[in-house]
Design a protein around this motif. Structure first.
Motif, short mmCIF file in Angstrom:
data_model
loop_
_atom_site.label_atom_id
_atom_site.label_comp_id
_atom_site.label_asym_id
_atom_site.label_seq_id
_atom_site.Cartn_x
_atom_site.Cartn_y
_atom_site.Cartn_z
N GLY A 74 29.43 18.37 24.55
CA GLY A 74 30.25 19.30 23.69
C GLY A 74 31.61 19.69 24.37
N LYS A 125 22.04 22.40 25.09
CA LYS A 125 22.79 22.97 23.75
C LYS A 125 21.78 24.18 23.43
N ASP A 172 29.72 12.99 18.48
CA ASP A 172 29.68 11.68 17.69
C ASP A 172 30.57 10.59 18.28
N TYR A 202 37.01 26.29 18.87
CA TYR A 202 36.66 24.89 18.38
C TYR A 202 35.31 24.65 18.50
N GLY A 203 34.38 25.83 18.67
CA GLY A 203 32.70 25.82 18.70
C GLY A 203 32.18 25.89 20.12
N TYR A 255 37.55 16.64 17.32
CA TYR A 255 36.14 17.27 16.93
C TYR A 255 34.95 16.30 17.06
N TRP A 315 26.79 24.28 25.97
CA TRP A 315 27.43 23.21 25.13
C TRP A 315 28.75 23.58 24.82
N ASN A 357 31.62 17.26 19.14
CA ASN A 357 30.15 17.36 18.53
C ASN A 357 29.21 16.25 19.06
#
Length: 388
Positions: A96, A55, A121, A68-69, A115, A60, A119
């Motif tokens: 990611g 990352k 998570d 969405y990043g 999301y 990532w 991330n």
């Protein structure tokens, strides 16, 4: 027709190659030792640590859209990355990324599922295959019956990757038996806390999928992904994506193996000569090189087809069929070149020998892929001699 990589693609390829050399290959001895002793290859903590290094280096969310990043890389570039990642026995993926069909989530579902996965998570698993519905995915027996504002799911899924670790499952169940085939299948997002259980399945190599048991698991109406009765289409989108990445990994494995074969043949002496001087060995190396190159261009073509917005299913199917068989032939030849040492657990060859066998089974068996190719030809959806 442009058959060269862009400067950016070359830079990414070289960066990932160096990442594999510095961060992953040094772990192989430990991985082999742990695998030999029946332990986990590398710890979750070490795996996460390496992902965070990736990352930091900018790797990532490779398939995640920029909004969405993620980096939103095209499929061809991701193929190049997966070829390099295939060159180590460490089963590594940059973090990611989310299952491609999770982008069909509504806004509320995105905050709860998409999301958090991007991330890092939460972890998902794709639950389509059943004891009687593997290659015949239309024969799904898991049912979902509506009860007020909930659906009650009953059934079993099998050979589910990440099934033992996932926080939620992307589950396909029959919601309308009257429609038959795929018309009555719906996709659900089912949290583990809703009551499904997982059991480990031990396989030929370190891949430990799970059996998922659904016994009157209640799922809220708002957990339907997409529309009722349109789940099968989502499942096929997920599978088509994998039919390009799997042969990309196979190419990386085969290239690493071929280099091992070349190196060993130059130093192994038999009858006062390096075995590289013998035609039998040279032919095994040459045949492997030709098949790797052929597989590479099939995968590149499938990825390019998808990147320009054309239906990739036919080309991806050919790439997966050829690539998964190619790597099995290559590993067999390289093991043969190494002789008795190839059979030992001191080298990664025997591990790859076991590991790549699954490529011809999951996400489309050889037989199903051949059927798909033949049907396209017989229906003339694909014309003989056409170029795509």
């Amino acid at each position: 027709m442009q058959l060269t990589l862009t400067d950016e693609q070359k830079m990414i390829q070289e960066t990932v190659r160096e990442f594999v050399r510095k961060e992953l290959i040094p772990l192989e001895f430990e991985f082999i030792r742990n695998e030999r002793e029946g332990k986990t290859g590398i710890s979750k903590e070490r795996y996460k640590e390496i992902q965070l290094k990736g990352k930091k280096a900018g790797f990532w969310g490779l398939s995640t859209p920029e909004k969405y990043g993620g980096t939103g890389l095209d499929l061809l570039t991701r193929v190049l990355i997966n070829i390099e990642l295939g060159k180590t026995i460490i089963p590594f993926h940059f973090g990611g990324d989310a299952d491609n069909i999770l982008y069909h989530c509504n806004e509320e579902q995105k905050h709860k599922y998409l999301y958090p996965v991007i991330n890092g998570d939460r972890l998902s698993c794709f639950a389509l295959t059943e004891p009687g519905a593997g290659s015949d995915a239309r024969n799904i027996q898991t049912t979902a019956i509506k009860d007020g504002n909930e659906w009650i799911i009953n059934g079993e899924k099998i050979f589910i990757t990440n099934g033992n670790e996932a926080d939620f499952a992307i589950v396909f169940a029959v919601t309308d038996k009257g429609k038959g085939g795929h018309g009555g299948v719906t996709c659900f997002l089912v949290d583990r806390e809703m009551g499904w259980k997982s059991e480990n399945i031990h396989t030929i190599d370190g891949w430990d999928p799970a059996s998922l048991i659904f016994d009157n698991v209640r799922v809220p109406e708002e957990n339907i992904l997409g529309e009722v009765g349109h789940g099968f289409e989502l499942g096929m989108k997920w599978i088509t994506n994998g039919r390009t990445i799997i042969p990309a990994r196979a190419i990386g494995i085969a290239e690493r193996l071929l280099q091992m074969g070349i190196d060993h043949s130059k130093t192994r002496i038999a009858f006062n000569h390096p075995i590289s001087e013998y035609q039998a060995i040279q032919w095994m190396l040459a045949e492997s090189a030709v098949e790797i190159e052929a597989s590479k261009w099939l995968v590149f073509n499938a990825a390019y087809t998808a990147d320009i917005g054309k239906p990739p299913q036919y080309n991806a199917t050919i790439a997966k069929l050829y690539g998964s068989n190619m790597v099995n032939r290559v590993v067999d030849r390289i093991l043969q070149i190494h002789g008795g040492m190839g059979l030992t657990k001191e080298l990664p060859i025997e591990l790859w020998y076991r590991s790549v066998r699954k490529y011809r089974v999951f996400e489309g068996t050889d037989e199903i892929l051949k059927r798909t190719i033949a049907r396209n030809l017989l229906s003339e959806k694909v014309k003989v001699g056409s170029f795509s």
